[in-house]
Design an enzyme around this catalytic site. Structure first.
Site: not given
Ligand code: CTP
Ligand code: CA
Length: 229
Positions: A33-36, A101
């Site tokens: 995942g990502n930090r969006s 994102a």
């Protein structure tokens, strides 16, 4: 209320906004995942609805956020799910804003069962490319449709933020690129909280990235101006 103070200048406009970060599964319990946070996309959707637009918000993973009032909300987990939802919603949209994102890569396969720890070293994770949704939207853009991309860029030894952003705008072929200059360490701190709006017509102007709703207002103002010409 605050909404009463806003112009209804987006009345009649059909709008799609994507928000949040996609999660690409490795097995039933793990993902890349990502930090969006999704906050910017939600602010864009909320502001558009307050200004009278018909809004579909396609949301990947976000921090806990209230559902924006008067907005059609569709949830999407992975990049491929987001792609399907965005394409379906944008078939008859006037404006598509890709604030999500989207993971560039996903694990080549998802294990059916939880991956177990053994005495051996783990297998490496093989990644494959995800579809570029923004590029697909541009390729099938219908007449009069406005397509907006987002980019978070840092400068490097070869090029500054604006150089990277101009190249991305060309490469992507969208009508407007919202550029967020992201700092890396002290030397770049001055660039934090700064951004630009770059249009395919060559307009370049700085924007205030202070509050997400202030930025949403500036983005919709720019979209409105672009479409008025
Ligand atoms: N985007 C997309 N589909 C992807 C990746 C990105 O639609 N698979 C969209 C994002 O929502 C954003 C824009 O493309 O609006 C730019 O994303 P960005 O990650 O900055 O661009 P990339 O082309 O992936 O380049 P980079 O190598 O800098 O990540
Ligand atoms: Ca990317």
């Amino acid at each position: 209320s605050r909404a009463d103070a806003l112009p209804r200048d987006l009345e009649g406009l059909r709008v799609v906004v994507s928000a949040g970060g996609t999660r690409e599964p490795l097995d039933p319990v793990r993902y890349l995942g990502n930090r969006s946070s999704g906050k910017q996309g939600y602010a864009l959707a909320r502001t558009a609805a307050q200004r009278g637009a018909d809004v579909t918000l396609v949301a990947a993973h976000t921090v806990a956020l209230p559902d924006p009032t008067g907005v059609r909300l569709v949830h999407a987990g992975t990049a491929e799910q987001l792609r399907d939802a965005v394409h379906e919603a944008s078939a008859d949209a006037d404006v598509v804003v890709m604030a999500a994102a989207v993971a560039d890569f996903r694990p080549a396969s998802k294990a059916d069962h939880k991956i177990k720890k053994t005495d051996r070293d783990p297998d490496p994770v093989t990644l494959v490319r995800n579809p570029d949704i923004l590029a697909e939207l541009v390729a099938k853009r219908r007449d009069g449709q406005t397509i907006v991309g987002f980019a978070a860029e840092t400068g490097d030894s070869g090029a500054d933020v604006l150089d990277h952003a101009r190249a991305k705008l060309k490469r992507k072929g969208c009508d407007l690129l919202v550029v967020n200059a992201v700092g890396e360490g002290k030397a770049f701190e001055v660039e934090e909280n700064s951004g630009w709006l770059l249009s395919a017509t060559g307009d370049e102007r700085p924007i205030t990235l202070g509050s997400k709703s202030q930025m949403a207002t500036e983005v919709w103002d720019a979209i409105h101006t672009l479409r008025d010409r």
